[in-house]
Motif scaffolding. Structure first.
Motif, mmCIF file in Angstrom:
data_model
loop_
_atom_site.group_PDB
_atom_site.id
_atom_site.type_symbol
_atom_site.label_atom_id
_atom_site.label_comp_id
_atom_site.label_asym_id
_atom_site.label_seq_id
_atom_site.Cartn_x
_atom_site.Cartn_y
_atom_site.Cartn_z
ATOM 1 N N ILE A 62 -3.418 -13.475 -29.019
ATOM 2 C CA ILE A 62 -4.264 -12.298 -28.850
ATOM 3 C C ILE A 62 -5.630 -12.787 -28.414
ATOM 4 O O ILE A 62 -6.226 -13.659 -29.044
ATOM 5 N N ASP A 63 -6.120 -12.235 -27.310
ATOM 6 C CA ASP A 63 -7.425 -12.595 -26.772
ATOM 7 C C ASP A 63 -8.447 -11.522 -27.128
ATOM 8 O O ASP A 63 -8.147 -10.317 -27.112
ATOM 9 N N SER A 64 -9.645 -11.974 -27.411
ATOM 10 C CA SER A 64 -10.771 -11.064 -27.626
ATOM 11 C C SER A 64 -12.007 -11.704 -27.019
ATOM 12 O O SER A 64 -11.993 -12.873 -26.617
ATOM 13 N N HIS A 65 -13.075 -10.925 -26.948
ATOM 14 C CA HIS A 65 -14.354 -11.522 -26.576
ATOM 15 C C HIS A 65 -15.415 -11.081 -27.576
ATOM 16 O O HIS A 65 -15.391 -9.948 -28.068
ATOM 17 N N HIS A 117 -17.920 -13.930 -24.864
ATOM 18 C CA HIS A 117 -17.254 -15.232 -24.916
ATOM 19 C C HIS A 117 -15.872 -15.082 -25.562
ATOM 20 O O HIS A 117 -15.723 -14.397 -26.575
ATOM 21 N N PRO A 118 -14.850 -15.736 -24.981
ATOM 22 C CA PRO A 118 -13.475 -15.482 -25.397
ATOM 23 C C PRO A 118 -13.052 -16.246 -26.645
ATOM 24 O O PRO A 118 -13.533 -17.340 -26.918
ATOM 25 N N THR A 119 -12.133 -15.638 -27.372
ATOM 26 C CA THR A 119 -11.412 -16.298 -28.465
ATOM 27 C C THR A 119 -9.935 -16.004 -28.273
ATOM 28 O O THR A 119 -9.539 -14.833 -28.216
ATOM 29 N N ARG A 120 -9.127 -17.026 -28.179
ATOM 30 C CA ARG A 120 -7.669 -16.879 -28.048
ATOM 31 C C ARG A 120 -7.034 -17.337 -29.356
ATOM 32 O O ARG A 120 -7.011 -18.541 -29.674
ATOM 33 N N VAL A 121 -6.536 -16.392 -30.141
ATOM 34 C CA VAL A 121 -5.872 -16.706 -31.407
ATOM 35 C C VAL A 121 -4.404 -16.971 -31.114
ATOM 36 O O VAL A 121 -3.708 -16.114 -30.562
ATOM 37 N N ILE A 122 -3.935 -18.149 -31.485
ATOM 38 C CA ILE A 122 -2.570 -18.607 -31.169
ATOM 39 C C ILE A 122 -1.715 -18.428 -32.423
ATOM 40 O O ILE A 122 -1.852 -19.169 -33.400
ATOM 41 N N PHE A 123 -0.838 -17.435 -32.397
ATOM 42 C CA PHE A 123 -0.141 -17.047 -33.612
ATOM 43 C C PHE A 123 1.172 -17.789 -33.842
ATOM 44 O O PHE A 123 1.596 -17.937 -34.987
ATOM 45 N N ASN A 124 1.857 -18.197 -32.781
ATOM 46 C CA ASN A 124 3.104 -18.932 -33.035
ATOM 47 C C ASN A 124 3.312 -19.967 -31.943
ATOM 48 O O ASN A 124 2.654 -19.952 -30.905
ATOM 49 N N ALA A 184 -8.062 -7.534 -37.878
ATOM 50 C CA ALA A 184 -8.097 -6.078 -38.008
ATOM 51 C C ALA A 184 -7.133 -5.426 -37.021
ATOM 52 O O ALA A 184 -6.436 -4.462 -37.349
ATOM 53 N N PHE A 185 -7.082 -5.962 -35.815
ATOM 54 C CA PHE A 185 -6.197 -5.411 -34.777
ATOM 55 C C PHE A 185 -4.738 -5.515 -35.192
ATOM 56 O O PHE A 185 -3.933 -4.613 -34.907
ATOM 57 N N ALA A 188 -16.707 -8.116 -31.991
ATOM 58 C CA ALA A 188 -15.813 -8.585 -30.933
ATOM 59 C C ALA A 188 -14.935 -7.433 -30.481
ATOM 60 O O ALA A 188 -14.839 -6.397 -31.153
ATOM 61 N N HIS A 189 -14.289 -7.614 -29.342
ATOM 62 C CA HIS A 189 -13.400 -6.590 -28.787
ATOM 63 C C HIS A 189 -12.135 -7.261 -28.265
ATOM 64 O O HIS A 189 -12.199 -8.276 -27.568
ATOM 65 N N VAL A 190 -10.996 -6.702 -28.614
ATOM 66 C CA VAL A 190 -9.708 -7.223 -28.164
ATOM 67 C C VAL A 190 -9.529 -6.926 -26.683
ATOM 68 O O VAL A 190 -9.819 -5.820 -26.217
ATOM 69 N N THR A 191 -9.052 -7.919 -25.939
ATOM 70 C CA THR A 191 -8.831 -7.745 -24.501
ATOM 71 C C THR A 191 -7.360 -7.778 -24.108
ATOM 72 O O THR A 191 -6.973 -7.159 -23.116
ATOM 73 N N SER A 192 -6.524 -8.508 -24.863
ATOM 74 C CA SER A 192 -5.097 -8.532 -24.522
ATOM 75 C C SER A 192 -4.284 -9.105 -25.667
ATOM 76 O O SER A 192 -4.792 -9.892 -26.475
ATOM 77 N N ALA A 193 -3.042 -8.696 -25.734
ATOM 78 C CA ALA A 193 -2.023 -9.327 -26.579
ATOM 79 C C ALA A 193 -0.909 -9.740 -25.632
ATOM 80 O O ALA A 193 -0.378 -8.904 -24.891
ATOM 81 N N GLN A 194 -0.568 -11.014 -25.631
ATOM 82 C CA GLN A 194 0.345 -11.491 -24.597
ATOM 83 C C GLN A 194 1.201 -12.654 -25.107
ATOM 84 O O GLN A 194 0.920 -13.248 -26.152
#
Length: 330
Positions: free
Chosen positions: A11-14, A18-25, A102-103, A307-313
């Motif tokens: 899930i990407d947010s900014h 500035h971006p943060t990419r949380v890597i879940f699996n 939260a998302f 922050a704001h979520v930009t994508s889930a991919q």
């Protein structure tokens, strides 16, 4: 049918750009008892994943990644990865992580208005401001202890001139440089020149502090240009490399700048410092408490932002892709 060799859910947010990419699996099981130990195990065995997941063609030079891991001492654990270095602490990334939690529903008004996060730099407290509709309106992060390392360091920089800087720790080391003293404008149209000047200054400072025990084993201080319009308000532009700057005001950098202002007596306890990025988006900082760190007077600074979520991919790696390891163009 496409033959996939691996896939990763992110899930990407900014945070203020500035971006943060949380890597879940997809991350292999990591050894260690603490977040720092698990981070070091990742670096020793799986560093190739950092480039693959953050660099082009699946990311870019400014991408920051966050890897959630278990914690025995906090509600959550996570470490931060970036294009060039491993970050012990990342303020914008912590805010982005809170937004992502939260998302995904892992935190909500029903779970409370705060949580703790173990990072390689230590445990930080994260407070949550929920709006009346149950959405996360703002995040308030109490950073690790910040303190002044070196004052009034003067360095001759080729093509720039003689610069004076104070080097302050805010979770990472930052060289604070008054942009106006060098005739620099902190505006979007000057970003390329600011990165070039900042990277040259960073290299000169790295040489100047080589051998100082305080900085042994740590990445070279990044250059935080600031342009103050009042004692409690300034624009920030943080140069990380010649092709990378922090789009946000920088959470740990803002902690360092706030600590410096307190140390100099320019701000007093109880005052709020507003640090804007070049797009005018602010972080707010205040002194949460005074403490000691590394044998020095130190400050625990609380940073408020959102922050704001930009994508889930799902990021795919197709078998036979010649660029599966990622690349950076400098």
């Amino acid at each position: 049918m496409i033959n996939l060799s691996a896939s990763y859910s992110v899930i990407d947010s900014h945070t203020a750009g500035h971006p943060t990419r949380v890597i879940f699996n997809g991350i292999p099981r990591l050894n260690g008892k603490s977040v720092r130990e698990r981070r070091d195990d990742f670096r020793n065995r799986f560093d190739r994943l950092r480039a693959a997941l953050l660099h082009e063609p699946r990311g870019h030079a400014a991408m920051v990644g966050l890897v959630p891991v278990p914690s025995d001492v906090a509600d959550f654990g996570a470490f931060f990865i970036s294009s060039y270095v491993y970050l012990d602490m990342c303020g914008h990334g912590t805010i982005g992580f809170a937004k992502t939690l939260a998302f995904t529903g892992q935190i909500s008004p029903s779970t409370g208005d705060s949580f703790t996060l173990e990072t390689p730099a230590g445990v930080v407290a994260v407070a949550l401001d929920w709006d009346q509709g149950g959405a996360l309106a703002a995040v308030r992060m109490k950073n690790v202890a910040s303190y002044v390392g070196v004052e009034d360091l003067e360095v001759d920089v080729a093509g720039v001139g003689r610069i004076r800087t104070d080097i302050v720790y805010g979770g990472m080391w930052y060289a604070l440089v008054d942009a106006r003293s060098l005739g620099l404008d902190l505006v979007p149209d000057r970003a390329s020149q600011l990165m070039l000047d900042g990277s040259i200054i960073k290299a000169a400072i790295k040489n100047a502090i080589a051998g100082m025990p305080l900085f042994q084993g740590a990445p070279a201080p990044s250059v935080l240009f600031y342009a103050a319009d009042a004692p409690d308000s300034a624009t920030h532009f943080l140069v990380l490399e010649s092709n990378k700057f922090d789009r946000s005001p920088c959470g740990t950098g803002t902690s360092a700048r706030m600590t410096h202002l307190l140390h100099k007596g320019i701000l007093q306890a109880g005052q709020v410092y507003s640090a804007r990025n070049i797009f005018g988006i602010p972080f707010e900082a205040r002194l949460a408490e005074s403490t000691q760190a590394n044998g020095r007077e130190a400050a625990i600074v609380e940073i408020r932002g959102n922050a704001h979520v930009t994508s889930a991919q799902t990021i795919f790696f197709e078998a036979g892709d010649p660029l599966s390891e990622g690349f950076l163009s400098r």
